[in-house]
Design a protein around this motif. Sequence first.
Motif, short mmCIF file in Angstrom:
data_model
loop_
_atom_site.label_atom_id
_atom_site.label_comp_id
_atom_site.label_asym_id
_atom_site.label_seq_id
_atom_site.Cartn_x
_atom_site.Cartn_y
_atom_site.Cartn_z
N VAL A 253 0.85 -1.20 0.00
CA VAL A 253 0.00 0.00 0.00
C VAL A 253 0.89 1.25 0.00
CG1 VAL A 253 -1.67 1.34 1.34
CG2 VAL A 253 -1.95 -1.13 1.11
N LEU A 254 1.92 1.22 0.82
CA LEU A 254 2.85 2.34 0.91
C LEU A 254 3.57 2.57 -0.42
CD1 LEU A 254 4.43 4.43 2.62
CD2 LEU A 254 5.97 2.57 3.27
N LEU A 255 4.03 1.50 -1.04
CA LEU A 255 4.73 1.61 -2.31
C LEU A 255 3.85 2.26 -3.37
CD1 LEU A 255 7.16 0.97 -4.14
CD2 LEU A 255 6.17 -1.31 -4.50
N ASN A 256 2.61 1.84 -3.45
CA ASN A 256 1.68 2.42 -4.42
C ASN A 256 1.45 3.91 -4.14
OD1 ASN A 256 1.37 -0.03 -5.73
ND2 ASN A 256 -0.42 -0.63 -4.52
N LYS A 257 1.35 4.25 -2.87
CA LYS A 257 1.13 5.64 -2.48
C LYS A 257 2.34 6.50 -2.85
CE LYS A 257 -0.90 8.15 1.46
NZ LYS A 257 -2.26 8.22 0.92
N LEU A 258 3.54 5.99 -2.58
CA LEU A 258 4.75 6.73 -2.92
C LEU A 258 4.88 6.90 -4.43
CD1 LEU A 258 7.27 5.04 -0.44
CD2 LEU A 258 6.32 7.35 -0.27
N THR A 259 4.58 5.85 -5.18
CA THR A 259 4.66 5.91 -6.64
C THR A 259 3.72 6.98 -7.19
OG1 THR A 259 5.25 3.56 -6.77
CG2 THR A 259 4.40 4.60 -8.78
N ALA A 260 2.50 7.04 -6.63
CA ALA A 260 1.53 8.06 -7.06
C ALA A 260 2.00 9.47 -6.73
CB ALA A 260 0.18 7.79 -6.39
N MET A 261 2.86 9.60 -5.71
CA MET A 261 3.39 10.90 -5.32
C MET A 261 4.66 11.25 -6.11
SD MET A 261 2.92 10.37 -1.19
CE MET A 261 3.85 11.84 -0.73
N GLY A 262 5.09 10.33 -6.97
CA GLY A 262 6.30 10.57 -7.74
C GLY A 262 7.59 10.26 -6.99
N ILE A 263 7.48 9.52 -5.89
CA ILE A 263 8.65 9.15 -5.09
C ILE A 263 9.10 7.75 -5.51
CG2 ILE A 263 9.50 8.68 -2.76
CD1 ILE A 263 7.43 10.70 -1.73
N ARG A 264 10.38 7.63 -5.85
CA ARG A 264 10.90 6.37 -6.36
C ARG A 264 11.45 5.49 -5.22
NH1 ARG A 264 15.52 8.49 -10.02
NH2 ARG A 264 15.78 9.68 -8.06
N VAL A 265 11.19 4.18 -5.35
CA VAL A 265 11.72 3.19 -4.42
C VAL A 265 12.60 2.24 -5.22
CG1 VAL A 265 11.13 1.28 -2.87
CG2 VAL A 265 9.67 3.34 -2.93
N PRO A 266 13.89 2.07 -4.87
CA PRO A 266 14.56 2.57 -3.66
C PRO A 266 15.40 3.84 -3.88
CG PRO A 266 15.91 0.90 -4.67
CD PRO A 266 14.70 1.05 -5.56
N GLN A 267 15.34 4.42 -5.07
CA GLN A 267 16.24 5.55 -5.37
C GLN A 267 16.04 6.73 -4.42
OE1 GLN A 267 14.32 3.92 -7.49
NE2 GLN A 267 15.39 3.42 -9.40
N ASP A 268 14.78 7.04 -4.10
CA ASP A 268 14.50 8.17 -3.21
C ASP A 268 14.32 7.74 -1.76
OD1 ASP A 268 14.51 9.91 -5.41
OD2 ASP A 268 12.39 9.47 -5.82
N ILE A 269 13.79 6.55 -1.57
CA ILE A 269 13.53 6.06 -0.21
C ILE A 269 13.50 4.54 -0.24
CG2 ILE A 269 10.99 6.00 -0.34
CD1 ILE A 269 11.04 7.39 2.48
N SER A 270 14.07 3.91 0.77
CA SER A 270 14.11 2.45 0.83
C SER A 270 12.98 1.92 1.71
CB SER A 270 15.46 1.98 1.38
OG SER A 270 16.49 2.17 0.44
#
Length: 334
Positions: A253-270
């Motif tokens: 759920v968190l990953l989907n939320k971050l992706t929608a915000m334009g935040i990359r995993v793991p480049q921006d946050i792990s």
Amino acid sequence: MTKRVRMADIANRLNVSIVTVSKALRGKEGVSTELRQEVLRIADELGYVHKEQEPVEETGLTVGILTSGRYLSKGSSFYWSLYERLLTHLTAAKDFGILEVVSVLEEESCSLPRLVLEDRVQGLIVMGTFSADYIAMLAKLSIPFTLLDTYEIGMPYDTVLSDSYNGMAEMTHRLLSMGHTKLKFVGTIGATSSITDRYYGFCRAMTDAGLSVTPNMVIPDRDKTGSSQLDLPDDLLETTTGLVCNCDYTACVLLNKLTAMGIRVPQDISIVSFDNYILSEMCSVGITTYAVDLNGMASASASQIRRRIRFPEAKRQIITVSGEIIARESDMQI
């Protein structure tokens, strides 16, 4: 064929509760001498055979498996996987497992499980967290039970747990060893005993690294009813390089939320997580997680309930089953 007499039949005859009948048959406190004698008289008159009076065979036990409806969704969940493995281990020993899903209303009102009401099982495996009142109600019944993936502090109940504390300490240490120091724990503390243990594991690893844990380092992931509720702080990227999730569902759920915000995993946050539930592989980015040994937990729980049925006065057991880290793509060195 003669219909089997059940505790409910005795209770209906005397207009008392099944709990009262259960206490009377077991000789427990809380029932007057006169009522106990009447229960025993009616039981004898109806031809009731109490489970504890039946010879316990080496095989052929019937075990009820209780879980809450809030843990099951669309036929697929962590607890479905655990349930399937329980059935495998029970069947291998020529025992039988019957699932009963307890509704929120039944739990809140402490309604007797139908499997107990109908006198269909010789023991219970309680899978997942229930309220303390509900567990206390089960303890008053004349039926052995064990807890699986939950526990009650100070209560003498057999328990099988995943190693939530040490497992989450390892996951947190993994991020710390990669250079991450700005970490947050994602999970609602107190929602389940497992989440709380995982939070304390997070705190242990942070403390060992010389880092203090403050309230703003915790992001709740659900409300009081257990429904998903994940609100991220506006300054997430400025204050955080790594997120330690209490379970894989929350991580996805968190990953989907971050992706929608334009935040990359793991480049921006792990992100690291816990369970190794199937979702951790199916997300757009594979989640690094601590794999719970479901097979080991199921095997231990099946053995534990057999022991409790055959030896009701045996010493309490608390069994912790360790898992292992499964590395995927969601975390990286900084």
